[in-house]
Design an enzyme around this catalytic site. Structure first.
Site, short mmCIF file in Angstrom:
data_model
loop_
_atom_site.label_atom_id
_atom_site.label_comp_id
_atom_site.label_asym_id
_atom_site.label_seq_id
_atom_site.Cartn_x
_atom_site.Cartn_y
_atom_site.Cartn_z
CG HIS A 1 44.96 43.83 36.85
ND1 HIS A 1 45.13 44.14 38.18
CD2 HIS A 1 45.68 42.71 36.63
CE1 HIS A 1 45.93 43.23 38.74
NE2 HIS A 1 46.28 42.37 37.81
NE ARG B 1 49.35 41.48 35.62
CZ ARG B 1 50.63 41.15 35.53
NH1 ARG B 1 51.49 42.03 35.05
NH2 ARG B 1 51.07 39.97 35.91
NE ARG C 1 49.29 44.98 40.29
CZ ARG C 1 49.44 43.65 40.37
NH1 ARG C 1 48.57 42.91 41.00
NH2 ARG C 1 50.47 43.09 39.78
CG PHE D 1 35.77 41.59 36.36
CD1 PHE D 1 35.30 41.21 35.11
CD2 PHE D 1 36.94 41.02 36.84
CE1 PHE D 1 35.98 40.26 34.36
CE2 PHE D 1 37.62 40.07 36.09
CZ PHE D 1 37.15 39.68 34.85
CB SER E 1 44.73 40.97 41.38
OG SER E 1 44.88 39.59 41.15
CG ASP F 1 45.20 38.56 32.24
OD1 ASP F 1 45.72 37.43 32.13
OD2 ASP F 1 45.07 39.14 33.33
CD GLU G 1 32.54 40.75 39.70
OE1 GLU G 1 31.43 40.35 39.29
OE2 GLU G 1 33.57 40.05 39.66
#
Lengths: 317, 249
Positions: free
Chosen positions: A108, A166, A11, A83, A37, A116, A58
């Site tokens: 992620h 991530r 990322r 998402f 993020s 998470d 989104e």
């Protein structure tokens, strides 16, 4: 081309690339409250007028990108991989179908995201975006390759989905090596003729570890980084078939992901014995990345075992 | 078109056609000789099933020909079932999945702002369509981003696919809803041309996003289609076609 230890996450490479591309005024960045993020925040800080923060929305983000693209902009939108799935139909009907070029990055992704828990651990994203006609799908393995492949999107004529990770992974490519990467052209990271491991994303470093271990046991395997799942590098797969055994490795469901994509080519063009290392129709849970990767069977040991099963099986052609 | 194809959506096409006439004949920056002109106003038909209305106005201004309209919904025709920018010159947005057009229009408007262009984006929404949550994501964002060059026109014909909107899922006071999301709101009779033209002009001059809530009649102009949910997505038969053409002529 084996790695030296220089930590970074893919990322971060996405964030680096947006800055690299910023001199082109057509480039605009879209966020859905996860720019810190996904790392588009660095572009936002320097170019607030070309960054649109759209809140936790989104679906709207996808079509705002389409509207910008229709008017000649090159939108780079990002959110968590999971998402991005919420905007799948928007990407299908509003972007891929319409011939508009919008680039979506899902960070992620996979079990590797860890603590998470299962709601964030997307293991379907590569598979579902791969089903869209004309869509490019990528999953780079380190910071430098993510940076280079994202930069290549500037002149890319198709919409894309890129999954980034991530957590930090080893540097697989030096900056110079990464500069030579092309979308759709797989990269052979290690030579070998006994079998081939075809991997993507965070499983690439694990595949290199597995190859090292196998070498100690007298088995020399080729390792291929299939950073682009679509369009997939058919020639690299057919060359791998000549080693007689293929193991795919992905932090993704084996249903629809890299293993499926490789099997689609092999079953039609050159039936070859293969095994898949990936998520076996399961949801994850909270835990450290290593714990959950162990539990899901996504380790270098799992890859080693699959290769040995293929190589040692009698009657192998 | 719908009669010939024996499929399509006559009701919602007739309810919005007066608005399209107002747009193309008075409000929009549009050159029929160069429909792809980059700095044209954008028109987003978000309720894409009202494609017959779009093809009719594009025929009226000279972008399409009668033969194009004759192919409506048939294989290879430039007049696809739902409006599609890849197939039809003069169509800016590919619709067919409700709820997406306002977001696309917001993107168009933001691009115009970046380009320091005077071009305006017009989005036509159905009143059933605004049940989609994405409409309100876009409505919130347009006001937050202070987009002045965006107008949404809500074709308030009170009927959706299965039934009357009030029976299916009440959308309530549409004007108040947009107002509370930070939009300027104008309410008009969507079949009164002077009200349409003046509202479009006011919307273009406004300093924020504007919603024009147009009270319309589904199937307007054809007595047996008017206010009749059966003609949301059904073609007329031979007798009905003859009767409709007589009423419309």
């Amino acid at each position: 081309m084996t790695g030296i230890s220089e930590p970074g996450a893919s990322r971060d490479g996405y964030g680096d690339a947006l800055l690299d591309l910023s001199s082109d005024e057509r480039v605009v960045v879209l966020e859905a409250d996860l720019g810190k993020s996904t790392k588009s925040c660095h572009f936002r800080a320097k170019y607030p007028n070309r960054t649109f923060c759209l809140g936790i929305a989104e679906q709207n983000m996808a079509l705002v990108g389409a509207g910008l693209a229709e008017a000649g902009k090159i939108p780079f939108a990002s959110t968590f991989a999971i998402f991005s799935e919420r905007a799948f139909e928007q990407f299908r009907n509003g972007i891929a179908r319409t011939g508009l070029v919008v680039h979506l990055c899902g960070s992620h992704g996979g079990m590797h995201t860890g603590q998470d828990g299962s709601s964030a651990q997307s293991t379907e994203d590569l598979g579902i975006f791969r089903t869209l006609p004309g869509m490019t799908v990528m999953h780079p393995c380190d910071r430098n390759s993510a940076r280079s492949l994202t930069r290549n999107l500037l002149s890319h004529e198709y919409p894309s989905y890129t999954r980034t990770a991530r957590n930090k992974t080893r540097e697989i490519y030096s900056e110079e090596e990464a500069d030579n990467l092309e979308i759709g052209v797989a990269s052979e990271l290690r030579a070998g003729e006994d079998a081939t491991i075809i991997a993507c994303g965070v499983m690439v470093e694990r595949s290199l570890d597995a190859a090292e271990e196998l070498s100690h046991r007298g088995i020399e395997v080729r390792v291929v980084d299939m950073h682009t799942l679509k369009p997939i590098d058919k020639d690299a797969i057919l060359r791998a078939a000549k080693t007689g055994a293929i193991v795919t490795a992905e932090d993704h469901s084996v249903i629809g992901g890299l293993g499926s994509a490789v099997a689609e080519i092999l079953s039609e063009e050159c039936p070859t014995r293969m095994k898949m290392v990936g998520v076996r129709d399961k949801f994850g849970e909270s835990g450290s990345p290593e714990e959950i990767m162990n539990k899901m069977g996504l380790t270098s040991d799992n890859i080693v075992q699959r290769v040995i099963e293929l190589v040692q099986k009698p009657g192998r052609t | 078109m719908v009669y010939k194809a024996q499929s399509g959506h006559p009701g919602g096409s007739l309810s919005c056609i007066d608005i399209l006439v107002g747009l193309y004949r008075s409000a929009m920056r549009f050159d029929p000789d160069n429909p792809g002109w980059g700095d044209r106003d954008r028109f987003v038909m978000s309720k894409g099933h009202a494609s017959p209305a779009v093809y009719s106005i594009l025929r009226d201004v000279g972008v399409l020909e009668d033969s194009d309209l004759d192919g409506f919904r048939s294989l290879g025709s430039v007049c696809q079932g739902h409006v599609d920018r890849k197939w039809t010159e003069g169509v800016d947005f590919s619709a067919g999945s409700l709820g997406m057009g306002l977001s696309f229009g917001l993107g168009s408007a933001l691009a115009a702002r970046l380009d320091v262009s005077e071009r305006h984006t017009w989005v036509l929404l159905g009143d059933g369509e605004i049940q989609e949550g994405q409409i309100w994501e876009a409505a919130m964002a347009a006001s937050h981003l202070e987009v002045a060059n965006l107008t949404a026109i809500i074709d308030r014909n009170r009927i959706q696919n299965d039934n009357f909107v009030d029976d299916q899922m009440r959308v309530g006071d549409v004007a108040s809803k947009f107002h509370s999301f930070g939009w300027n709101v104008i309410e008009i009779d969507g079949h009164d041309m002077s009200e349409i033209v003046s509202a479009l002009s006011e919307a273009k001059a406004s300093d924020g996003p504007t919603a024009i809530v147009a009270a319309t009649v589904k199937g307007k102009g054809v007595s047996f289609m008017e206010d009749n949910p059966a003609f949301h997505g059904a073609a007329p038969n031979d007798e009905q076609y003859a009767e409709a053409m007589e009423e419309l002529s």
